[in-house]
Design a protein around this motif. Structure first.
Motif, PDB file in Angstrom:
ATOM      1  N   ASP A   1       0.829  -1.214   0.000  1.00  0.00           N
ATOM      2  CA  ASP A   1       0.000   0.000   0.000  1.00  0.00           C
ATOM      3  C   ASP A   1       0.862   1.263   0.000  1.00  0.00           C
ATOM      4  O   ASP A   1       0.643   2.178  -0.794  1.00  0.00           O
ATOM      5  CB  ASP A   1      -0.955   0.004   1.200  1.00  0.00           C
ATOM      6  CG  ASP A   1      -2.016  -1.094   1.072  1.00  0.00           C
ATOM      7  OD1 ASP A   1      -2.181  -1.614  -0.044  1.00  0.00           O
ATOM      8  OD2 ASP A   1      -2.644  -1.432   2.085  1.00  0.00           O
ATOM      9  N   ASN A   2       1.846   1.308   0.899  1.00  0.00           N
ATOM     10  CA  ASN A   2       2.723   2.484   0.939  1.00  0.00           C
ATOM     11  C   ASN A   2       3.556   2.598  -0.336  1.00  0.00           C
ATOM     12  O   ASN A   2       3.802   3.696  -0.834  1.00  0.00           O
ATOM     13  CB  ASN A   2       3.669   2.414   2.147  1.00  0.00           C
ATOM     14  CG  ASN A   2       2.949   2.699   3.445  1.00  0.00           C
ATOM     15  OD1 ASN A   2       1.888   3.321   3.447  1.00  0.00           O
ATOM     16  ND2 ASN A   2       3.506   2.242   4.550  1.00  0.00           N
TER      17      ASN A   2
ATOM     18  N   LYS B   1      -0.484 -10.848  -3.079  1.00  0.00           N
ATOM     19  CA  LYS B   1      -0.052  -9.462  -3.325  1.00  0.00           C
ATOM     20  C   LYS B   1       0.286  -9.246  -4.802  1.00  0.00           C
ATOM     21  O   LYS B   1       0.070  -8.168  -5.347  1.00  0.00           O
ATOM     22  CB  LYS B   1       1.150  -9.108  -2.448  1.00  0.00           C
ATOM     23  CG  LYS B   1       0.857  -9.101  -0.958  1.00  0.00           C
ATOM     24  CD  LYS B   1      -0.109  -7.980  -0.616  1.00  0.00           C
ATOM     25  CE  LYS B   1      -0.564  -7.978   0.830  1.00  0.00           C
ATOM     26  NZ  LYS B   1       0.439  -7.664   1.803  1.00  0.00           N
TER      27      LYS B   1
ATOM     28  N   GLN C   1      -4.193  -3.262 -10.124  1.00  0.00           N
ATOM     29  CA  GLN C   1      -4.068  -1.814  -9.899  1.00  0.00           C
ATOM     30  C   GLN C   1      -4.157  -0.971 -11.165  1.00  0.00           C
ATOM     31  O   GLN C   1      -4.121   0.247 -11.101  1.00  0.00           O
ATOM     32  CB  GLN C   1      -2.735  -1.481  -9.209  1.00  0.00           C
ATOM     33  CG  GLN C   1      -2.545  -2.131  -7.867  1.00  0.00           C
ATOM     34  CD  GLN C   1      -3.613  -1.735  -6.877  1.00  0.00           C
ATOM     35  OE1 GLN C   1      -3.921  -0.559  -6.729  1.00  0.00           O
ATOM     36  NE2 GLN C   1      -4.199  -2.722  -6.218  1.00  0.00           N
TER      37      GLN C   1
END
Ligand code: SAH
Length: 369
Positions: free
Chosen positions: A179-180, A212, A219
């Motif tokens: 996420d970061n 992941k 995305q």
């Protein structure tokens, strides 16, 4: 190789302006009575110029410069150590606001200026040949700390030159902090709030976390995926990459195939070559069989020795033969040239050496001993 430059080791108290989001920065500008367009000027300094302090930003009103200086720092990290190798590779040890250190490397290759960024302090994956994970993971980096590495590296380039590529191959497991990382990379690629880099020039390397990898594939980004394979069989991968015991090679390959299907981007498989361990002809044949028919690219990485670990570099002849064998299966194979070896430019090595030698003292490290 130059001596390291001793640098400021004071802890950072103020907020990092270059790490702030555009909304945060604009809200602050409004609160201190300045127009939003000032942010454009500040970003110009952050991304295209080489400011050492707010005082350098002479196109901003003096009053604004003073207010900025009172409340903000430029960067989220400070350069604790800089090492420059003969081949031009720059290695930075960056000190975070909590005193923890992260590594970041700037490499020059022809017109390319590539920054290798870290995503965590330490690493939890425990790959047996890697320096980053020797003491486990301390924490994940914030988006600002991750983005900051790119800005700090950019400061090292002469005016007019910019970072052209990013590889997320420093300390830490990239996808364990996805996420970061995505926030940081969005900034790097943003034409307004960042460097405007093309997503296609960013490579994310992972030990291979299937869920992941799929999340990344969803995305709608163009990032290149690199999977650290290191072994063509379950048994050997279990030994070299301990998290494989829970995940399994098959699941990693399926997730990588899904990434290719979703993005159309050819996946890179990294393979650290450890002399006598995974560099034998039978390993090359097994790797060729595994990847045959896939749109894959193999990057062979001759092991970079880590003090205290029992592995040795492969013989150059073995590397050539391995490459040829895998290529015979119709798979593209390149051998990574080792850059910056004299400055410990492999994952986690500089931090390890720095912290064991300095242990709280100033930045005095006999780095080329
Ligand atoms: N955790 C991620 C990214 C960081 S490591 C990953 O596993 O991919 C980036 C690459 O450097 C990985 O392929 C890793 O296996 C490799 N590497 C780590 N230590 C190394 C060493 N001592 N010599 C050569 N390559 C190494």
């Amino acid at each position: 190789m130059s001596d390291g430059e001793p640098t400021d080791t004071a802890t950072i108290q103020k907020r990092p302006l270059f790490g702030a989001t555009a909304d945060e920065a604009r809200a602050w500008l409004a609160a201190v009575g300045h127009k939003p367009y000032r942010l454009k000027q500040i970003h110009q300094w952050a991304f295209h110029r080489r400011p050492k302090s707010f005082a350098d930003m002479t196109d901003l009103p003096l009053d604004l410069r003073n207010k900025l200086d009172a409340e903000w720092d430029l960067f989220a990290t400070r350069v604790a150590y800089r090492g420059v190798a003969d081949d031009g590779t720059d290695k930075l040890l960056l000190r975070c606001r909590d005193g923890r250190n992260v590594e970041c490397v700037l490499m020059a290759d022809g017109p390319r200026r590539t920054v290798c960024v870290s995503t965590q302090v330490g690493c939890a994956m425990g790959c047996v040949f890697c320096a980053s994970g020797l003491k486990g993971v301390e924490r994940s980096l914030t988006a600002a700390e991750t983005f900051d590495q790119v800005l700090q590296a950019q400061q090292l380039l002469p005016p007019g030159e910019s970072v052209t590529h990013i590889v997320v191959m420093g300390m830490g497991e990239s996808l364990a902090n996805l996420d970061n990382l995505l926030v940081a990379l969005d900034r790097v690629c943003s034409p307004d709030d960042g460097l405007g880099m093309s997503q296609r020039r960013v490579t994310i390397s992972t030990v291979g976390l299937p869920a992941k990898i799929r999340k990344l594939a969803e995305q709608d980004r163009q990032y290149r995926l690199a999977v650290s394979l290191h072994a063509p069989t379950e048994e050997l991968r279990d030994q070299l990459v301990p998290v494989n015991e829970k995940i399994g090679l098959t699941a990693v390959m399926e997730a990588a195939d899904d990434y290719f299907r979703a993005t159309g981007r050819r996946v890179t498989y990294e393979y650290v070559m450890l002399g006598g361990v995974n560099d034998r002809p039978r390993h090359a044949t097994a790797l060729g069989r595994l990847l045959k028919g896939r749109k894959a690219h193999v990057n062979l990485i001759p092991y970079n020795p880590v003090a205290g670990l029992p592995f040795v570099r492969p013989e150059p002849e073995d590397v050539r033969r391995f490459q040829a064998t895998v290529q015979d299966f119709g798979v593209a194979v390149t051998v990574r040239r080792t850059k910056g070896r004299a400055i410990d430019a492999a994952c986690g090595q500089l931090r390890r050496r720095y912290e064991s030698a300095a242990e709280g003292a100033a930045a005095v490290v006999a780095i080329d001993s």
